[in-house]
Design a protein around this motif. Structure first.
Motif, PDB file in Angstrom:
ATOM      1  N   ALA A   1     -34.621  50.527 -34.396  1.00  0.00           N
ATOM      2  CA  ALA A   1     -35.403  50.839 -33.190  1.00  0.00           C
ATOM      3  C   ALA A   1     -34.505  51.421 -32.103  1.00  0.00           C
ATOM      4  N   VAL A   2     -33.274  50.886 -31.986  1.00  0.00           N
ATOM      5  CA  VAL A   2     -32.337  51.383 -30.968  1.00  0.00           C
ATOM      6  C   VAL A   2     -31.967  52.839 -31.258  1.00  0.00           C
ATOM      7  N   GLU A   3     -31.723  53.097 -32.582  1.00  0.00           N
ATOM      8  CA  GLU A   3     -31.363  54.467 -32.971  1.00  0.00           C
ATOM      9  C   GLU A   3     -32.502  55.433 -32.700  1.00  0.00           C
ATOM     10  N   ILE A   4     -33.718  55.035 -33.035  1.00  0.00           N
ATOM     11  CA  ILE A   4     -34.886  55.892 -32.810  1.00  0.00           C
ATOM     12  C   ILE A   4     -35.050  56.174 -31.322  1.00  0.00           C
ATOM     13  N   ALA A   5     -34.872  55.120 -30.499  1.00  0.00           N
ATOM     14  CA  ALA A   5     -35.017  55.294 -29.046  1.00  0.00           C
ATOM     15  C   ALA A   5     -33.980  56.286 -28.525  1.00  0.00           C
ATOM     16  N   ALA A   6     -32.723  56.137 -28.986  1.00  0.00           N
ATOM     17  CA  ALA A   6     -31.653  57.016 -28.517  1.00  0.00           C
ATOM     18  C   ALA A   6     -31.888  58.448 -28.977  1.00  0.00           C
ATOM     19  N   LEU A   7     -32.306  58.601 -30.262  1.00  0.00           N
ATOM     20  CA  LEU A   7     -32.566  59.946 -30.794  1.00  0.00           C
ATOM     21  C   LEU A   7     -33.710  60.607 -30.030  1.00  0.00           C
ATOM     22  N   GLY A   8     -34.782  59.831 -29.825  1.00  0.00           N
ATOM     23  CA  GLY A   8     -35.943  60.375 -29.095  1.00  0.00           C
ATOM     24  C   GLY A   8     -35.565  60.785 -27.694  1.00  0.00           C
TER      25      GLY A   8
ATOM     26  N   PRO B   1     -29.645  51.433 -21.852  1.00  0.00           N
ATOM     27  CA  PRO B   1     -30.394  51.581 -23.106  1.00  0.00           C
ATOM     28  C   PRO B   1     -31.873  51.872 -22.861  1.00  0.00           C
ATOM     29  N   SER B   2     -32.394  52.779 -23.667  1.00  0.00           N
ATOM     30  CA  SER B   2     -33.800  53.232 -23.667  1.00  0.00           C
ATOM     31  C   SER B   2     -34.213  53.907 -22.353  1.00  0.00           C
ATOM     32  N   LEU B   3     -33.332  53.981 -21.375  1.00  0.00           N
ATOM     33  CA  LEU B   3     -33.667  54.676 -20.133  1.00  0.00           C
ATOM     34  C   LEU B   3     -32.819  55.953 -20.002  1.00  0.00           C
TER      35      LEU B   3
ATOM     36  N   LEU C   1     -27.842  59.713 -27.506  1.00  0.00           N
ATOM     37  CA  LEU C   1     -27.039  59.432 -28.707  1.00  0.00           C
ATOM     38  C   LEU C   1     -25.543  59.280 -28.432  1.00  0.00           C
ATOM     39  N   PRO C   2     -24.900  60.241 -27.733  1.00  0.00           N
ATOM     40  CA  PRO C   2     -23.457  60.085 -27.510  1.00  0.00           C
ATOM     41  C   PRO C   2     -23.141  58.839 -26.691  1.00  0.00           C
ATOM     42  N   LEU C   3     -24.023  58.511 -25.760  1.00  0.00           N
ATOM     43  CA  LEU C   3     -23.791  57.309 -24.941  1.00  0.00           C
ATOM     44  C   LEU C   3     -23.942  56.049 -25.784  1.00  0.00           C
ATOM     45  N   ALA C   4     -24.908  56.056 -26.690  1.00  0.00           N
ATOM     46  CA  ALA C   4     -25.106  54.916 -27.578  1.00  0.00           C
ATOM     47  C   ALA C   4     -23.908  54.755 -28.510  1.00  0.00           C
ATOM     48  N   LEU C   5     -23.386  55.915 -28.973  1.00  0.00           N
ATOM     49  CA  LEU C   5     -22.204  55.889 -29.835  1.00  0.00           C
ATOM     50  C   LEU C   5     -21.021  55.275 -29.072  1.00  0.00           C
ATOM     51  N   TYR C   6     -20.883  55.654 -27.835  1.00  0.00           N
ATOM     52  CA  TYR C   6     -19.801  55.149 -26.983  1.00  0.00           C
ATOM     53  C   TYR C   6     -19.925  53.623 -26.842  1.00  0.00           C
TER      54      TYR C   6
END
Lengths: 228, 359
Positions: free
Chosen positions: A4-11, A173-175, A179-184
């Motif tokens: 779900a986190v990945e989908i949110a970041a990708l979206g 997160p989710s706001l 993707l790059p920020l989530a990777l970080y």
């Protein structure tokens, strides 16, 4: 399967990059056409200014945005008062990504306008065709593949945007967590190597895809220009 | 068809660091601007159209000042109403042939349709310009320029790259359209043949200067023309009216004398433009019997222009307004003791008299 986190970041990444491209494209087309056609004193200054985001550390751009648009600044405060403040929102991420993508788009689109034979403009002038008609019916359709290629390139740049985004809108997160920020974030947390690797792959797919598309479009545009 | 007043062109600019000047008039019909490569013909066209600005100088067309460095005047290209067509038709590939013509058209529907029909482009209208042949594309480019109703149409070597047959048909079309639309036309070329086929007036230019202007006949008979465009083309133009035919020959009146030429089925009474090359003329002192040459035209030697071991004689045909250029060797000239003012006979074979066009 994606979490779900990945989908949110990708979206969020796709939404931010698309908006960044849409907002920047018209400005990039106008700037590119202007730089391709006009000769004026101080042109080099304008060209340098356009290219600033390409050469300064992205964090500087993010910081500048923060200075001008944060709620505690004059203009940012006014935006806040009418409910349009972009700081710490996905809209802010779109502005930061768009600004970083701007010089790349201008470069690519400018080449397309410059590929138009000079004789078209000369003939159009002798025929008394208005500048707007020249732009909308001749230059713009002729440069279309180049503009598309510039847009795709800008999209790829926006998808990968990190420094300016994290500085301007933080990493929520989710706001605002693209993707790059989530990777970080994943890379920073202990034991997050696998998650980080998955995010890295997720970043690669749209970036590489759009780069390949942009390259193909540029080639097509060149072939078309040579034909003309 | 007359212009209320001819356009007086006055150009001053700098070419390769040298001051250059062009002064000439453009009347109704076609004016040829002729000269060797590097004469500055294209510069004249671009200066007039406003596509290039002189470093220093003035451009005026009749009493309208188009450009003046001192007064800071520069009328933009779009406001000059001067059509400009080069060998590169530059049809916009983003538009159909019809849209290419209509985008700048100032004609009403009837006039537009007539123009397309005259130029034989009606069938091409729905096509993509990139599918046209070289000749078709140039026809369309000329129609597009004329549809904008220019005050002056400049055609800069529009025939370049076409085969001789297409060159000729394009030239004849240009002449037809220029007359029908009543558009004064400046035709730039370095081919004497093209000038002779289509033009009414001519301007000779070399090294950034205009050397001769006037009717085709005057310019072609000017020794400067052969000096700059090649001695092989030295010759003259005579207008003639066919008065009779017999024994496979046409007899034509040239105003005071008659000349015989090979019968080319021209009807009696028609007016022709005849071309006689200097190398086809022999000189004799008096009438010669027992010779195949039929035309033996009495003439006065008006001028002698030495070019190497050859001489170009300017001959005034007795009792006519016409001049002939005769090209002879220095040796023959000395043997015959040719001097200015003496009377000679110009011998011209009937088959060497070429018909150029019927007026």
């Amino acid at each position: 399967m994606l979490t779900a986190v990945e989908i949110a970041a990708l979206g969020l990444s796709l939404k931010v990059a698309l908006w960044a491209t849409f907002l920047t494209l018209p400005l990039a087309v106008v700037t590119a056409h202007f730089l391709a056609r006009q000769q004026f004193a101080g042109k080099i200054l304008v060209e340098t200014l356009v290219h600033v985001p390409l050469v300064v550390p992205p964090v500087v751009v993010g910081y500048a945005l923060l200075l001008f648009l944060a709620p505690n600044s004059g203009f940012g405060g006014w935006l806040e008062s009418i409910g349009l403040s972009p700081a710490f929102k996905w809209q802010g991420a779109a502005i930061a990504s768009g600004l970083m993508a701007f010089p790349l788009m201008v470069r690519s689109i400018r080449q397309a306008f410059e590929a138009e034979p000079n004789s078209y403009r000369e003939v159009a002038e002798t025929l008394g065709i208005s500048r707007w008609q020249q732009f909308s019916r001749i230059s713009l359709p002729l440069a279309f593949p180049g503009i598309l290629s510039g847009a795709v390139l800008g999209f790829a740049r926006a998808i990968g945007e990190f420094g300016a985004t994290i500085t301007f809108v933080a990493n929520i997160p989710s706001l605002t967590q693209t993707l790059p920020l989530a990777l970080y974030s994943a890379a920073q947390s202990p034991g997050g190597e696998d998650t980080a690797m998955r995010f890295a792959f997720l970043c690669l797919v749209p970036a590489l895809g759009s780069l390949a598309l942009s390259e193909a479009l540029t080639r097509r545009a060149k072939a078309k220009a040579q034909q003309a | 068809m007359t212009l209320s007043q001819p356009y007086c062109i006055c150009l001053r600019w700098t070419q390769n660091g040298e001051p250059a000047a062009a002064d000439f008039t453009i009347g109704s019909g076609i004016t040829a601007l002729i000269g060797p490569s590097g004469a500055g013909k294209t510069t004249v066209a671009r200066l007039l159209a406003g596509l290039q600005a002189p470093d220093v100088g003035t451009i005026s067309c009749s009493d309208t000042l188009l450009y003046d460095t001192e007064k800071g005047i520069n009328v933009p290209t779009a406001q000059r109403h001067i059509g400009y067509v080069t060998q590169d038709p530059s049809l916009f590939p983003t538009l159909s042939v019809e849209e290419n013509i209509l985008i700048a058209s100032a004609l009403d529907t009837a006039a537009y349709e007539t123009l397309c029909a005259e130029a034989d482009v009606t069938d091409l209208l729905p096509r993509n310009p990139q599918t046209l042949s070289g000749g078709e594309a140039r026809r369309v480019a000329i129609v597009r320029a004329l549809a904008a109703k220019p005050k002056l149409l400049i055609l800069d070597e529009p025939m370049t790259g076409l085969d001789p047959k297409r060159r000729k048909s394009l030239l004849l079309l240009i002449r037809k359209l220029s007359i029908k639309t009543n558009t004064p036309t400046l035709l730039i070329t370095h081919h004497i043949e093209e000038m002779l086929l289509a033009a009414d007036h001519a301007v000779l230019m070399a090294k950034g200067q205009t050397l001769a202007t006037g009717s085709i006949e005057d310019v072609i008979a000017n020794p400067q023309t052969s000096a700059h465009l090649g001695i092989d083309d030295a010759g003259s133009i005579i207008t003639a009216t066919i008065i009779s035919r017999s024994d496979g020959l046409l007899c034509a009146d040239i105003g005071g004398q008659t000349i015989y030429l090979a019968d080319d089925d021209e009807p009696i009474g028609s007016r022709l433009r005849l071309r006689i090359l200097g190398r086809d003329i022999s000189i004799a002192k008096g009438n010669i019997k027992n010779i195949s040459i039929i035309n033996q035209l009495p003439a006065i030697v008006q001028a002698i222009d030495s070019q190497g071991h050859e001489q170009i004689l300017t001959l005034e045909l007795c009792d006519t307004p016409h001049k002939l250029l005769a090209r002879i060797t220095e040796k023959s000239s000395i043997a015959l003791r040719i001097t200015e003012g003496i009377q000679v006979h110009a011998l011209v074979k009937a088959v060497a008299v070429k018909e150029l066009m019927t007026d």
